[in-house]
Design an enzyme around this catalytic site. Structure first.
Site, PDB file in Angstrom:
ATOM      1  N   ARG A   1      -4.272 -56.474 -51.637  1.00 18.27           N
ATOM      2  CA  ARG A   1      -4.108 -55.051 -51.283  1.00 18.27           C
ATOM      3  C   ARG A   1      -3.317 -54.895 -49.990  1.00 18.27           C
ATOM      4  NH1 ARG A   1      -7.458 -52.904 -55.099  1.00 18.27           N
ATOM      5  NH2 ARG A   1      -9.242 -54.166 -55.692  1.00 18.27           N
ATOM      6  N   GLY A   2      -2.279 -55.724 -49.877  1.00 17.26           N
ATOM      7  CA  GLY A   2      -1.374 -55.651 -48.730  1.00 17.26           C
ATOM      8  C   GLY A   2      -1.720 -56.604 -47.610  1.00 17.26           C
ATOM      9  N   PHE A   3      -2.955 -57.101 -47.591  1.00 16.48           N
ATOM     10  CA  PHE A   3      -3.384 -57.955 -46.485  1.00 16.48           C
ATOM     11  C   PHE A   3      -2.591 -59.261 -46.431  1.00 16.48           C
ATOM     12  CE2 PHE A   3      -5.945 -61.412 -44.774  1.00 16.48           C
ATOM     13  CZ  PHE A   3      -6.258 -60.913 -43.527  1.00 16.48           C
TER      14      PHE A   3
ATOM     15  N   TYR B   1      -6.260 -43.139 -62.889  1.00 11.12           N
ATOM     16  CA  TYR B   1      -5.400 -43.174 -61.704  1.00 11.12           C
ATOM     17  C   TYR B   1      -4.830 -41.773 -61.479  1.00 11.12           C
ATOM     18  CZ  TYR B   1      -5.303 -48.331 -62.099  1.00 11.12           C
ATOM     19  OH  TYR B   1      -5.629 -49.661 -62.173  1.00 11.12           O
TER      20      TYR B   1
ATOM     21  N   PRO C   1      -2.717 -59.029 -56.323  1.00 10.39           N
ATOM     22  CA  PRO C   1      -2.345 -60.400 -55.983  1.00 10.39           C
ATOM     23  C   PRO C   1      -1.926 -60.582 -54.531  1.00 10.39           C
ATOM     24  CG  PRO C   1      -0.560 -59.343 -57.173  1.00 10.39           C
ATOM     25  CD  PRO C   1      -1.719 -58.395 -57.211  1.00 10.39           C
ATOM     26  N   LEU C   2      -1.690 -59.471 -53.842  1.00 10.33           N
ATOM     27  CA  LEU C   2      -1.352 -59.526 -52.416  1.00 10.33           C
ATOM     28  C   LEU C   2      -2.531 -59.106 -51.544  1.00 10.33           C
ATOM     29  CD1 LEU C   2       2.287 -58.102 -52.520  1.00 10.33           C
ATOM     30  CD2 LEU C   2       1.548 -60.479 -52.441  1.00 10.33           C
TER      31      LEU C   2
END
Length: 332
Positions: free
Chosen positions: A210-212, A59, A207-208
């Site tokens: 990637r914001g969607f 990262y 878990p989201l």
């Protein structure tokens, strides 16, 4: 705002907050970053009991580990540090290959310890399985690191059921990190049952969506030029994103009826899958961290859970969760 510290969960020998924090976006991939806000977010996470901090050696080409190390300096005892190795990433993409040989395991661990500025890592994951090297060699080397006090627990990422069994036969695998959310349900049929049989905690990343699923992405125009959702994730392609938007709309409507945010509903759905599930949503800002953490305290009925799953049916999700090159390195 969360005022109560999060309840805890177990990952092998580790005690962690019921929800962790993914730190990738603090360094790259998701648009502009602010080191000052990132460090404040990590320290706020520790204040409210979000103790599991997730990073990786690739990262920011090591910069994220260094950032996390600076953030926890003076508070090491409050943090459960998880990092990953295995992906070879010589350039700007998501990676060019995988290494899991014993020499690389030892070297990668020492490099991570140096960047984090600590004498041990709490949880070390193999990011992707090296099919050219038996997982027995990789996990055997990780077990040696446990014996030497360099790491406390062993994790795998995106591994196939038989690989998980082979690894666990060499040394206890404490965690499996894999993508799991309302719109990525692949693990439920084959992988989740094996983890539960062996007592392995599941740590869902993205878990989201990637914001969607949070309703944060309505158009590709919202994504900055360097945002990897523009080039690395088919679900955000010009063809697929508009076709996926009704899923976010339905989830948002249900969340509104429940008086919570779509992000909280998506996270609460995961928390209700069992006490052996510890999601690690990413957050670059304190307000998003606190919004996400509040999901731990939500109580959903069976009808609520069924409605959330029905809002995002697997058969209506358009596009793979990774591009073709990256998909070759999952379920291995």
């Amino acid at each position: 705002m969360t005022l109560t510290r999060l309840p805890t969960r177990r990952i092998g020998p580790l005690t962690v907050g019921a929800q962790g924090l993914g730190c990738l976006g603090m360094s790259e991939f998701y648009g502009a970053t602010s080191e000052g806000e990132a460090i404040s977010t990590i320290r706020r996470a520790l204040d409210i009991g979000v103790t599991l901090l997730d990073t990786a050696d690739v990262y920011g080409h090591g910069a994220n580990e260094e950032l996390v190390g600076r953030a926890v300096a003076g508070r090491r005892e409050s943090a459960v540090l998880a990092t990953k190795f295995g992906v070879v990433r010589p350039g700007p993409g998501v990676g060019a290959g995988v290494r899991g040989d014993a020499l690389y395991v030892r070297r990668a661990c020492e490099d991570s310890l140096r960047r984090l500025g600590v004498d041990h890592v709490d949880l070390l994951y193999l990011t992707r399985v090296d099919t050219e090297v038996g997982v027995e060699e990789t996990v055997g080397a990780m077990a040696e690191l446990v014996a030497a006090g360099k790491i406390r627990a062993i994790g795998l990422c995106e591994a196939a059921p038989e690989t998980i069994r082979r690894a666990h036969a060499v040394a206890p695998v404490s965690a499996l990190q894999t993508e799991w959310s309302l719109w990525s349900r692949d693990i439920e049929r084959r992988i989740l049952p094996v983890c539960r049989e062996l007592g392995i905690t599941v740590v869902p990343y993205a878990p989201l969506g990637r914001g969607f699923l949070a309703g944060a992405v309505r158009s590709r125009d919202q994504l900055e030029e360097g945002d990897f959702r523009r080039f690395g994730l088919p679900r955000f392609s010009p063809e697929n994103l508009p076709r996926n938007l009704p899923l976010a709309d339905r989830l948002g409507e249900l969340a509104g009826e429940l008086g919570i945010t779509p992000a909280q509903l998506a996270l609460a759905w995961l928390h209700h899958q069992g006490p052996d599930v510890v999601p690690i949503p990413g957050a670059k800002r304190r307000d998003h961290l606190e919004e996400n953490a509040d999901a731990v305290f939500l109580s959903l009925t069976r009808a609520d859970l069924a409605a959330a799953a029905a809002a995002v049916p697997a058969g209506e999700v358009h596009g793979e969760r990774w591009n073709e090159q990256s998909m070759r390195f999952v379920d291995r």
